[in-house]
Design a protein around this motif. Structure first.
Motif, short mmCIF file in Angstrom:
data_model
loop_
_atom_site.label_atom_id
_atom_site.label_comp_id
_atom_site.label_asym_id
_atom_site.label_seq_id
_atom_site.Cartn_x
_atom_site.Cartn_y
_atom_site.Cartn_z
N UNK A 62 -9.68 41.97 17.30
CA UNK A 62 -10.64 42.01 18.54
C UNK A 62 -10.04 42.81 19.66
N UNK A 63 -8.79 42.48 19.93
CA UNK A 63 -8.23 42.67 21.03
C UNK A 63 -7.62 44.26 20.64
N UNK A 64 -7.23 44.60 19.70
CA UNK A 64 -7.17 45.86 19.32
C UNK A 64 -8.02 46.78 19.39
N UNK A 65 -9.48 46.36 18.85
CA UNK A 65 -10.62 47.23 19.09
C UNK A 65 -10.79 47.52 20.58
N UNK A 66 -10.68 46.26 21.42
CA UNK A 66 -10.86 46.62 22.82
C UNK A 66 -9.94 47.73 23.48
N UNK A 67 -8.52 47.47 22.99
CA UNK A 67 -7.68 48.43 23.64
C UNK A 67 -7.91 49.78 23.15
N UNK A 68 -8.25 49.87 21.87
CA UNK A 68 -8.12 51.03 21.18
C UNK A 68 -9.22 52.05 21.59
N UNK A 69 -10.23 51.55 22.35
CA UNK A 69 -11.00 52.70 22.93
C UNK A 69 -10.74 53.11 24.42
N UNK A 70 -9.36 52.85 24.65
CA UNK A 70 -9.01 53.23 26.06
C UNK A 70 -8.53 54.68 25.94
N UNK A 71 -8.88 55.54 26.62
CA UNK A 71 -8.56 57.19 26.75
C UNK A 71 -7.81 57.31 28.14
#
Length: 260
Positions: free
Chosen positions: A170-179
């Protein structure tokens, strides 16, 4: 042989509480439930999602922790105004300043190093096969000059999935959308890139300077080291390899950003 998950599918089946969380969150995001509105009562949510009372209560606890709702004793659960209580990780879906990007990388280093260690202890054959597939896809796209962003994310997502702990995912999905904000690359790199490749020149979270083959080759080697440690079940080496990879990624990213 276990079937590999599609890149467009979740790496693990959602838990029952998470299904309820996602359903209520979708209504809040769409405006169906606005600030001050009462969330449907427990019996209604139990019927709608086909879950027990304890599952609904766990979901409400998660929604409270994320700052989306509050429970009032004897009255029910109500939607909060987002300006009053904004979830920490919601900033990952919006433009952020350089200092925040680097701060996010520090958070990711800490979280994913532990995730790699756990993955080495808990991974199954299907996880290893999915990691291998992501690595091979990354290498193939790297060699042909194509974007490796999705392959990079898939590899890290599979490491998180191998922990068996949905919160890492869940945390990775949230951070993974950061550009990174547009225009954050070095001017000479952007100027030399063809117009069609401008999006690839812009650094993405987890893939600093994606247009440079040299950095992609380094990333590939670092990913392979993480994979080999996880495959061997070597938790300490997996942790160290992930720490080194993300620390190096942070420094490569820092070198492309102004005022850092």
């Amino acid at each position: 042989m276990n079937a590999l998950p599609s890149p467009d599918q979740p790496t693990r089946t959602k838990s029952q509480p998470q299904r309820v969380v996602d359903g209520v969150t979708a209504r809040i995001r769409s405006g169906e439930l606005g600030p001050g509105d009462r969330v449907p009562p427990e019996p209604e949510l139990m019927r709608e999602f086909g879950v027990s009372r304890s599952v609904v209560r766990e979901a409400m606890s998660r929604l409270q922790a994320s700052g989306l709702v509050e429970t009032r004793q004897g009255a029910g659960t109500f939607v909060l105004a987002q300006s009053a209580a904004e979830p920490l990780l919601s900033i990952a879906t919006r433009g952020v300043e350089v200092r925040r990007v680097l701060a996010m990388l520090e958070l990711r280093i800490s979280i994913e190093s532990d995730a790699a260690s756990l993955a080495a202890q808990r991974r199954g054959d299907a996880h290893l096969a999915a990691m291998r597939q992501a690595l091979d896809s990354f290498d193939a796209h790297r060699r042909t000059g194509q974007s490796t962003i999705e392959d990079d994310f898939r590899f890290h997502a599979q490491v998180a999935a191998a922990t068996g702990n949905e919160y890492f995912e869940e945390v990775l999905r949230s951070l993974g959308s950061l550009t990174i904000r547009r225009g954050a690359t070095k001017p000479d790199a952007a100027a030399k890139a063809p117009q069609a490749d401008q999006a690839e020149v812009q650094p993405r979270f987890g893939e600093a300077q994606p247009s440079l083959e040299y950095n992609k080759e380094i990333t590939q080697r670092e990913h392979e080291a993480i994979y080999e440690a996880i495959r061997r079940g070597d938790a300490a080496t997996a942790r160290a390899a992930m720490f080194m990879h993300l620390s190096n990624s942070r420094e490569r990213l820092r070198s492309t950003l102004p005022d850092c």
